[in-house]
Each structure stands twice: as structure tokens, then as C-alpha cells.
Write a protein that holds these residues in place. Structure first.
Motif, PDB file in Angstrom:
ATOM      1  N   THR A  59       0.702  -1.271   0.005  1.00  0.00           N
ATOM      2  CA  THR A  59      -0.125   0.117  -0.077  1.00  0.00           C
ATOM      3  C   THR A  59       1.096   1.155  -0.009  1.00  0.00           C
ATOM      4  OG1 THR A  59      -0.212  -0.166   2.356  1.00  0.00           O
ATOM      5  CG2 THR A  59      -2.007  -1.011   1.217  1.00  0.00           C
ATOM      6  N   HIS A  60       2.243   1.065  -0.130  1.00  0.00           N
ATOM      7  CA  HIS A  60       3.134   2.239   0.074  1.00  0.00           C
ATOM      8  C   HIS A  60       3.907   2.271  -1.101  1.00  0.00           C
ATOM      9  CE1 HIS A  60       1.784   1.534   4.346  1.00  0.00           C
ATOM     10  NE2 HIS A  60       2.285   2.893   4.813  1.00  0.00           N
ATOM     11  N   SER A  61       4.322   1.251  -1.680  1.00  0.00           N
ATOM     12  CA  SER A  61       5.248   1.370  -2.821  1.00  0.00           C
ATOM     13  C   SER A  61       4.350   0.926  -4.002  1.00  0.00           C
ATOM     14  CB  SER A  61       6.417   0.505  -2.523  1.00  0.00           C
ATOM     15  OG  SER A  61       7.045   0.847  -1.479  1.00  0.00           O
ATOM     16  N   ARG A  62       4.502   1.686  -5.165  1.00  0.00           N
ATOM     17  CA  ARG A  62       3.720   1.518  -6.318  1.00  0.00           C
ATOM     18  C   ARG A  62       4.210   0.248  -7.041  1.00  0.00           C
ATOM     19  NH1 ARG A  62       2.295   3.514 -11.444  1.00  0.00           N
ATOM     20  NH2 ARG A  62       4.438   3.768 -11.823  1.00  0.00           N
ATOM     21  N   ASN A  63       3.050  -0.513  -7.386  1.00  0.00           N
ATOM     22  CA  ASN A  63       3.266  -2.025  -8.054  1.00  0.00           C
ATOM     23  C   ASN A  63       4.413  -2.802  -7.662  1.00  0.00           C
ATOM     24  OD1 ASN A  63       2.596  -3.538 -10.212  1.00  0.00           O
ATOM     25  ND2 ASN A  63       4.299  -2.569 -11.435  1.00  0.00           N
ATOM     26  N   CYS A  64       4.527  -2.716  -6.122  1.00  0.00           N
ATOM     27  CA  CYS A  64       5.367  -3.730  -5.633  1.00  0.00           C
ATOM     28  C   CYS A  64       4.220  -4.599  -4.788  1.00  0.00           C
ATOM     29  CB  CYS A  64       6.539  -3.018  -4.657  1.00  0.00           C
ATOM     30  SG  CYS A  64       7.551  -2.006  -5.463  1.00  0.00           S
ATOM     31  N   GLY A  65       5.029  -5.850  -4.213  1.00  0.00           N
ATOM     32  CA  GLY A  65       4.599  -6.615  -3.234  1.00  0.00           C
ATOM     33  C   GLY A  65       4.993  -6.343  -1.837  1.00  0.00           C
ATOM     34  N   TYR A  66       4.238  -6.462  -0.780  1.00  0.00           N
ATOM     35  CA  TYR A  66       4.986  -6.418   0.446  1.00  0.00           C
ATOM     36  C   TYR A  66       4.901  -7.845   1.113  1.00  0.00           C
ATOM     37  CZ  TYR A  66       4.750  -5.427   5.533  1.00  0.00           C
ATOM     38  OH  TYR A  66       5.090  -5.236   6.796  1.00  0.00           O
TER      39      TYR A  66
END
Ligand SMILES: CC(C)(COP(=O)(O)OP(=O)(O)OC[C@H]1O[C@@H](n2cnc3c(N)ncnc32)[C@H](O)[C@@H]1OP(=O)(O)O)[C@@H](O)C(=O)NCCC(=O)NCCS
Length: 142
Positions: A59-66
Motif C-alpha cells: 500500500t506504500h510502494s507502487r506496483n510492488c509486493g509487501y
């Protein structure tokens, strides 16, 4: 010796197994995640689930997984299961077209060393989401 399987967390039995492993590995140190969100893996030794991990869209880094959780039962520590689960999450991230994976560790040398081994680098998020001494990790999937 250990098999990693992506699992369907909408299956009640799988959700119970994930919740049991979460309780046993995190105790009360982290809130129980909503297993119906994201992609989850279990590591098995024979028929026994001994480790788990999950990844959700960041929810913080665009087009990334957490990489949201990883836990290994203590008697199975030292077999590189966190690293293998991280590799599984990265492969899934590539399949869905994420450009990277982010995560964090707090007071956790064993886990931080695995992020280093897996090629993650420390970074400073624009809006840090955890504690003041939390370390933030990211790895490009390109
Ligand atoms: C962090 C964790 C997933 C690592 O498990 P793992 O993949 O089995 O660890 P590794 O295979 O990398 O272990 C490497 C070494 O560190 C040791 N180690 C692993 N976890 C350790 C811990 N929490 N404390 C101390 N030593 C630990 C292993 O015994 C091994 O030692 P050895 O080289 O002497 O055999 C596991 O400790 C765990 O589930 N902890 C509780 C939940 C947690 O903290 N999750 C991560 C949140 S960011």
C-alpha cells in the motif's frame, strides 16, 4: 526434505494451519493477518506444515509486493526456509508483474540477514509505516 507449496487460504483447513503457525511463531508480537488477502505459502516436512509466508500488494510502494509475514517453527530453524519462502514470493511477484518487493524487520537479526542474502537493500520509505528503529527492505524484480 522440505517442500514449499502455494496454498489456498480460502480453504478453512489451510487458514487454520496458517493461523496456528502464526500463533506459534509470532506469539503475540504481531496481529493475525487476514489470510484471505494476498498469496500464502506453507513449507512442509512430510505431512507437517512447519513454516509459512505471505505477500500482499504494497500500500506504500507502487506496483510492488509487501512480504508481510514469515514464520518458521523453532525446531526447523536453520534450514533456509525463510529464504526459500522469499524466493517463492519473488517468483509470484514476477508472474503478476510487480516491479519489486518491500518488507521490514524490527529487532530481528535472523530475518534481516535473510533479506541481505536474498539481495534486498535497505531504504527509507517516504512514509515509514512501523517503528522508529524498523529497517525497511526492498528488492527490484526487474
Ligand atoms: C526469522 C525466521 C523466519 C528465520 O528462520 P529460518 O529461515 O529457519 O532461519 P535461517 O535458516 O536463516 O537460520 C540461520 C541461522 O540463524 C538461526 N536462527 C534462525 N532464527 C533465529 C532466531 N529467531 N533467533 C536466533 N537464531 C535464529 C538458525 O538456527 C541458524 O543458525 P545456524 O546457522 O547456527 O544453524 C525465524 O526465526 C522465525 O520464524 N522467527 C519468528 C517469526 C519472525 O520473527 N518472523 C520474521 C519477522 S520480520
Amino acid at each position: 526434505m522440505y517442500r514449499i507449496r502455494m496454498v489456498d487460504a480460502s480453504d478453512d483447513e489451510i487458514a487454520d494451519t496458517l493461523a496456528d503457525l502464526h500463533r506459534l511463531t509470532f506469539c503475540d508480537a504481531a496481529a493475525m493477518p487476514p489470510f484471505e488477502k494476498g498469496t500464502w505459502w506453507l513449507a512442509y516436512r512430510g505431512d507437517d506444515a512447519v513454516a509459512f509466508a505471505g505477500v500482499v500488494p504494497s500500500t506504500h510502494s507502487r506496483n510492488c509486493g509487501y512480504f508481510s509475514r514469515v514464520g518458521v517453527l523453532q525446531r526447523h530453524w536453520g534450514h533456509g526456509l525463510q529464504l526459500r519462502l522469499m524466493r517463492a514470493a519473488e517468483a509470484q511477484g514476477r508472474r503478476v508483474g510487480w516491479t519489486g518487493i518491500v518488507s521490514d524487520t524490527t529487532d530481528n537479526l535472523a530475518s534481516a540477514n535473510n533479506f541481505i542474502k536474498a539481495g534486498y537493500q535497505l531504504f527509507k520509505p517516504e512514509v515509514p509505516w512501523a517503528w522508529s528503529h524498523t529497517l525497511y527492505w526492498r528488492r527490484s524484480l526487474r
